[in-house]
Design an enzyme around this catalytic site. Sequence first.
Site, PDB file in Angstrom:
ATOM      1  N   CYS A 114      30.619  91.900 -22.980  1.00 22.12           N
ATOM      2  CA  CYS A 114      31.502  92.542 -21.990  1.00 22.12           C
ATOM      3  C   CYS A 114      32.890  91.915 -21.945  1.00 22.12           C
ATOM      4  O   CYS A 114      33.832  92.525 -21.447  1.00 22.12           O
ATOM      5  CB  CYS A 114      30.874  92.495 -20.608  1.00 22.12           C
ATOM      6  SG  CYS A 114      29.363  93.447 -20.524  1.00 22.12           S
ATOM      7  N   HIS A 251      36.598  93.764 -15.476  1.00 21.19           N
ATOM      8  CA  HIS A 251      35.425  94.343 -16.121  1.00 21.19           C
ATOM      9  C   HIS A 251      34.631  95.058 -15.038  1.00 21.19           C
ATOM     10  O   HIS A 251      34.430  94.526 -13.943  1.00 21.19           O
ATOM     11  CB  HIS A 251      34.599  93.229 -16.760  1.00 21.19           C
ATOM     12  CG  HIS A 251      33.277  93.704 -17.279  1.00 21.19           C
ATOM     13  ND1 HIS A 251      33.156  94.860 -18.024  1.00 21.19           N
ATOM     14  CD2 HIS A 251      32.022  93.205 -17.154  1.00 21.19           C
ATOM     15  CE1 HIS A 251      31.883  95.029 -18.332  1.00 21.19           C
ATOM     16  NE2 HIS A 251      31.181  94.051 -17.813  1.00 21.19           N
ATOM     17  N   ASN A 281      28.847 100.391 -16.268  1.00 21.86           N
ATOM     18  CA  ASN A 281      29.304  99.238 -17.059  1.00 21.86           C
ATOM     19  C   ASN A 281      29.329  99.655 -18.533  1.00 21.86           C
ATOM     20  O   ASN A 281      28.284  99.877 -19.135  1.00 21.86           O
ATOM     21  CB  ASN A 281      28.336  98.067 -16.825  1.00 21.86           C
ATOM     22  CG  ASN A 281      28.728  96.814 -17.596  1.00 21.86           C
ATOM     23  OD1 ASN A 281      29.581  96.848 -18.491  1.00 21.86           O
ATOM     24  ND2 ASN A 281      28.098  95.709 -17.255  1.00 21.86           N
TER      25      ASN A 281
HETATM   26  N1  ACO Z   1      16.294 100.442  -8.104  1.00 22.70           N
HETATM   27  C1  ACO Z   1      15.602  99.934  -7.075  1.00 22.70           C
HETATM   28  N2  ACO Z   1      15.312  98.611  -6.969  1.00 22.70           N
HETATM   29  C2  ACO Z   1      15.748  97.820  -7.957  1.00 22.70           C
HETATM   30  C3  ACO Z   1      16.466  98.294  -9.078  1.00 22.70           C
HETATM   31  C4  ACO Z   1      16.732  99.676  -9.112  1.00 22.70           C
HETATM   32  N3  ACO Z   1      17.428 100.247 -10.114  1.00 22.70           N
HETATM   33  N4  ACO Z   1      16.751  97.250  -9.878  1.00 22.70           N
HETATM   34  C5  ACO Z   1      16.243  96.156  -9.309  1.00 22.70           C
HETATM   35  N5  ACO Z   1      15.611  96.486  -8.157  1.00 22.70           N
HETATM   36  C6  ACO Z   1      14.912  95.618  -7.216  1.00 22.70           C
HETATM   37  C7  ACO Z   1      14.421  94.348  -7.857  1.00 22.70           C
HETATM   38  O1  ACO Z   1      13.194  94.549  -8.516  1.00 22.70           O
HETATM   39  C8  ACO Z   1      14.306  93.426  -6.654  1.00 22.70           C
HETATM   40  O2  ACO Z   1      13.086  93.731  -6.019  1.00 22.70           O
HETATM   41  P1  ACO Z   1      12.162  92.548  -5.382  1.00 22.70           P
HETATM   42  O3  ACO Z   1      13.030  91.922  -4.336  1.00 22.70           O
HETATM   43  O4  ACO Z   1      10.985  93.294  -4.869  1.00 22.70           O
HETATM   44  O5  ACO Z   1      11.889  91.631  -6.533  1.00 22.70           O
HETATM   45  C9  ACO Z   1      15.440  93.872  -5.747  1.00 22.70           C
HETATM   46  O6  ACO Z   1      15.827  95.185  -6.204  1.00 22.70           O
HETATM   47  C10 ACO Z   1      16.648  92.954  -5.775  1.00 22.70           C
HETATM   48  O7  ACO Z   1      16.944  92.636  -7.144  1.00 22.70           O
HETATM   49  P2  ACO Z   1      18.165  91.747  -7.551  1.00 22.70           P
HETATM   50  O8  ACO Z   1      18.227  91.654  -9.028  1.00 22.70           O
HETATM   51  O9  ACO Z   1      18.112  90.465  -6.760  1.00 22.70           O
HETATM   52  O10 ACO Z   1      19.355  92.653  -6.985  1.00 22.70           O
HETATM   53  P3  ACO Z   1      20.881  92.333  -6.918  1.00 22.70           P
HETATM   54  O11 ACO Z   1      21.365  92.554  -5.572  1.00 22.70           O
HETATM   55  O12 ACO Z   1      21.224  91.040  -7.602  1.00 22.70           O
HETATM   56  O13 ACO Z   1      21.520  93.516  -7.820  1.00 22.70           O
HETATM   57  C11 ACO Z   1      22.351  93.817 -10.053  1.00 22.70           C
HETATM   58  C12 ACO Z   1      21.138  93.656  -9.152  1.00 22.70           C
HETATM   59  C13 ACO Z   1      23.032  95.139  -9.673  1.00 22.70           C
HETATM   60  C14 ACO Z   1      21.906  93.843 -11.491  1.00 22.70           C
HETATM   61  C15 ACO Z   1      23.331  92.650  -9.830  1.00 22.70           C
HETATM   62  O14 ACO Z   1      22.615  91.448  -9.849  1.00 22.70           O
HETATM   63  C16 ACO Z   1      24.422  92.554 -10.862  1.00 22.70           C
HETATM   64  O15 ACO Z   1      25.282  93.408 -10.943  1.00 22.70           O
HETATM   65  N6  ACO Z   1      24.430  91.463 -11.629  1.00 22.70           N
HETATM   66  C17 ACO Z   1      25.509  91.170 -12.571  1.00 22.70           C
HETATM   67  C18 ACO Z   1      25.543  92.061 -13.757  1.00 22.70           C
HETATM   68  C19 ACO Z   1      26.763  91.702 -14.553  1.00 22.70           C
HETATM   69  O16 ACO Z   1      27.762  91.234 -14.050  1.00 22.70           O
HETATM   70  N7  ACO Z   1      26.744  91.878 -15.802  1.00 22.70           N
HETATM   71  C20 ACO Z   1      27.991  91.430 -16.478  1.00 22.70           C
HETATM   72  C21 ACO Z   1      28.048  91.543 -17.764  1.00 22.70           C
HETATM   73  S1  ACO Z   1      27.089  92.808 -18.480  1.00 22.70           S
HETATM   74  C22 ACO Z   1      27.219  92.496 -20.182  1.00 22.70           C
HETATM   75  O17 ACO Z   1      27.783  91.521 -20.616  1.00 22.70           O
HETATM   76  C23 ACO Z   1      26.521  93.407 -21.099  1.00 22.70           C
END
Ligand code: ACO
Length: 324
Positions: A114, A251, A281
Site C-alpha cells: 500500500c 492512503h 482500499n
Molecule cells: N463484518 C462483521 N464483523 C466483522 C467483520 C465484518 N466484515 N470483520 C471483522 N468482524 C468482527 C471480528 O470478527 C471481531 O469480532 P469478535 O470481537 O467477535 O472477535 C470484531 O468484528 C472486531 O474486529 P476487529 O478486527 O477488532 O475490528 P476493527 O475495529 O479493528 O476493524 C479493520 C477492522 C476495519 C480491518 C481495521 O482494523 C483496519 O482498518 N485495520 C487497518 C487496515 C489497514 O490499515 N491496512 C493498511 C494497509 S493494507 C495493505 O497494505 C494491503
Amino acid sequence: MTLRAVVKGVGHYLPERVVPNSEFEATLATSDEWIRTRSGIERRHFAAEGETTSDMAHKAAVKALEHAGLSVDDIDAIILATSTPDLTFPSVATMVQGKLGMNHGFAFDVQAVCAGFVFALTTANAMILSGQAQRILVIGAETFSRIMDWSDRSTCVLFGDGAGALVLAAEEGTGKVSDRGVLSSDLNSDGRYREMLYVDGGVSTTGESGKLRMQGNQLFRQAVEKLASTAETALAKIGLSGQDVDWIVPHQANLRIIAATAARMDVPMERVVVTLQDHGNTSAASIPLALSVGHQRGQIKTGDLLVVEAIGGGLAWGSAVLRW
Ligand code: ACO
C-alpha cells in the site's frame, strides 16, 4: 536554481463494476452498517473477468498524458507501483510501455504494497533530480480482488481495484518551499512486522499467488502512529508542519485511521481528501486515485501544499510533501 520534479498531469481509471457493501451480506456474516462504521467504505470497483492491472494502468496513464498535454514520445520512463502484477514477470510497467506504443526509455515496477506509490514517487523524483530522466509516468495500479479470500469477512470487504497515474517533469525552481514539485519525502520499512499483513503464497514458496492475510486491529495501531510520524518527518525536513498543509492525501484504508492521523497532525478533516467510501482500499493505487479525484472535484489546485502518506505490508510506510 534548483531542479524540481513537478506534476504536469494526473488521471485515473476505475473498473465498471461497482460493488456496494450490501452485496457481501448474501455470502458473509457481515452488514453494510459494520463495514461503513468500522472502515468508512461504502462501495468499491472490481475488475471485470480478463481485465488486468496493466489494462487499468494503461487507461490511467493515457488520461494523465492527456491532462499533461504530452504524448508517449515526451516520456523517458515509467515507474509503476503494484503488488498484483498480471504475471510474475515481465513487469507491469513494461506491459504498459508496450500498450502505450512507447519504444524508448525504461520501465520497471516498485513493490511496497500500500505504500508503493509513495516509494515510486520518491524514486521518480530522485531520478529526475539526478538527471536520469526528464519526464516520468508514475503509476499505482492494483487488482486486489484477485488475492481476496472471499470467506474471510475481516479482509475481503475492505479492498477494491483501480489505477491512478501522474506525469512528473523536471522544472527549474528557486530551492524554496514555494516551488511547485516534490519538496521532500520520508521512506521506512521494518520486516519484523511481516506477519501483520502478507499474502500466503508466492513463486518460491507455494508456486501460487496466494490470498491476503491481515491482523487488522494490530495494523490499525501501527498505522496511526507511523503515518503521523512519517508525515511530520517529511514536513520537518523542509521546516514545515501540519499547519502549512492545504491537503493531506492519505492512503485510503480506513476512515478512522485517516481521521486519527489528521488529528495527530492538527489538520482538520476539511483539508483531507477522502475517496475510500467509493473506492475501498486499492493499495498502491489509492493515493494517485485520490489525487486525480481530488483534482477533478476542484479540491486540489495549482500551488496547494500536499502531504501524501501510506503504510502497507512489510511493514513499509512513508510520505512525501509536494506543491501541486
Ligand atoms: N463484518 C462483521 N464483523 C466483522 C467483520 C465484518 N466484515 N470483520 C471483522 N468482524 C468482527 C471480528 O470478527 C471481531 O469480532 P469478535 O470481537 O467477535 O472477535 C470484531 O468484528 C472486531 O474486529 P476487529 O478486527 O477488532 O475490528 P476493527 O475495529 O479493528 O476493524 C479493520 C477492522 C476495519 C480491518 C481495521 O482494523 C483496519 O482498518 N485495520 C487497518 C487496515 C489497514 O490499515 N491496512 C493498511 C494497509 S493494507 C495493505 O497494505 C494491503
